[in-house]
Design a protein around this motif. Structure first.
Motif, PDB file in Angstrom:
ATOM      1  N   HIS A  36       2.883  -4.703  -2.633  1.00 12.36           N
ATOM      2  CA  HIS A  36       4.032  -3.822  -2.425  1.00 12.36           C
ATOM      3  C   HIS A  36       4.528  -3.252  -3.761  1.00 12.36           C
ATOM      4  O   HIS A  36       4.733  -2.044  -3.896  1.00 12.36           O
ATOM      5  N   LEU A  37       4.690  -4.120  -4.752  1.00 13.23           N
ATOM      6  CA  LEU A  37       5.124  -3.658  -6.078  1.00 13.23           C
ATOM      7  C   LEU A  37       4.073  -2.738  -6.686  1.00 13.23           C
ATOM      8  O   LEU A  37       4.406  -1.727  -7.308  1.00 13.23           O
ATOM      9  N   LYS A  39       2.065  -0.678  -5.161  1.00 11.53           N
ATOM     10  CA  LYS A  39       2.184   0.657  -4.547  1.00 11.53           C
ATOM     11  C   LYS A  39       3.377   1.407  -5.125  1.00 11.53           C
ATOM     12  O   LYS A  39       3.295   2.605  -5.403  1.00 11.53           O
ATOM     13  N   GLN A  40       4.479   0.695  -5.324  1.00 15.78           N
ATOM     14  CA  GLN A  40       5.664   1.337  -5.904  1.00 15.78           C
ATOM     15  C   GLN A  40       5.402   1.774  -7.342  1.00 15.78           C
ATOM     16  O   GLN A  40       5.823   2.855  -7.763  1.00 15.78           O
ATOM     17  N   GLU A  43       3.331   4.905  -7.370  1.00 18.33           N
ATOM     18  CA  GLU A  43       4.169   6.063  -7.044  1.00 18.33           C
ATOM     19  C   GLU A  43       5.039   6.477  -8.231  1.00 18.33           C
ATOM     20  O   GLU A  43       5.317   7.663  -8.424  1.00 18.33           O
ATOM     21  N   PHE A  58      12.095  -0.398 -12.701  1.00 23.75           N
ATOM     22  CA  PHE A  58      12.054  -1.533 -11.773  1.00 23.75           C
ATOM     23  C   PHE A  58      12.848  -2.711 -12.347  1.00 23.75           C
ATOM     24  O   PHE A  58      12.400  -3.850 -12.324  1.00 23.75           O
TER      25      PHE A  58
END
Length: 107
Positions: A36-37, A39-40, A43, A58
């Motif tokens: 998840h991190l 993918k962020q 982006e 972040f």
């Protein structure tokens, strides 16, 4: 068969040293799920940015995990860094998202 000479190694010494110091991030966190991190982080890199800029973006996440997510995306060929080819990495090392899967080795 391709032979790697001492001159070849010397030409890529900075890149090799950088990877030798970055790989422990991946092995130390291999049991964690950072998908998840990751993918962020991917982006986030719509423009060239540094480790430091990513960590500030972040800020709610642990800095080591953010760096690890960046390194994982780099290792997967989704990010690229010219800096890693020419100088030892630090928090100012810059990365750019690749539009397609790239090579893991410098050209």
């Amino acid at each position: 068969m391709q032979c790697v000479t001492a001159k070849d190694l010397d030409c890529h010494r900075v890149w090799i040293q950088n990877w030798l110091s970055l790989m422990p991030y991946l092995s130390a966190t291999s049991s964690l799920n950072l998908d998840h991190l990751g993918k962020q982080v991917l982006e986030f890199f719509t423009r060239e940015s540094s480790f430091d800029e990513a960590q500030r973006h972040f800020a709610r996440d642990d800095g080591v995990l953010v760096r690890t997510a960046v390194i994982a995306q780099l290792h997967a060929g989704r990010l690229f860094s010219r800096d890693l080819l020419t100088r030892p990495w630090d928090l100012d090392t810059r990365f750019l998202r690749l539009s397609s899967v790239g090579s893991h080795a410098p050209q």
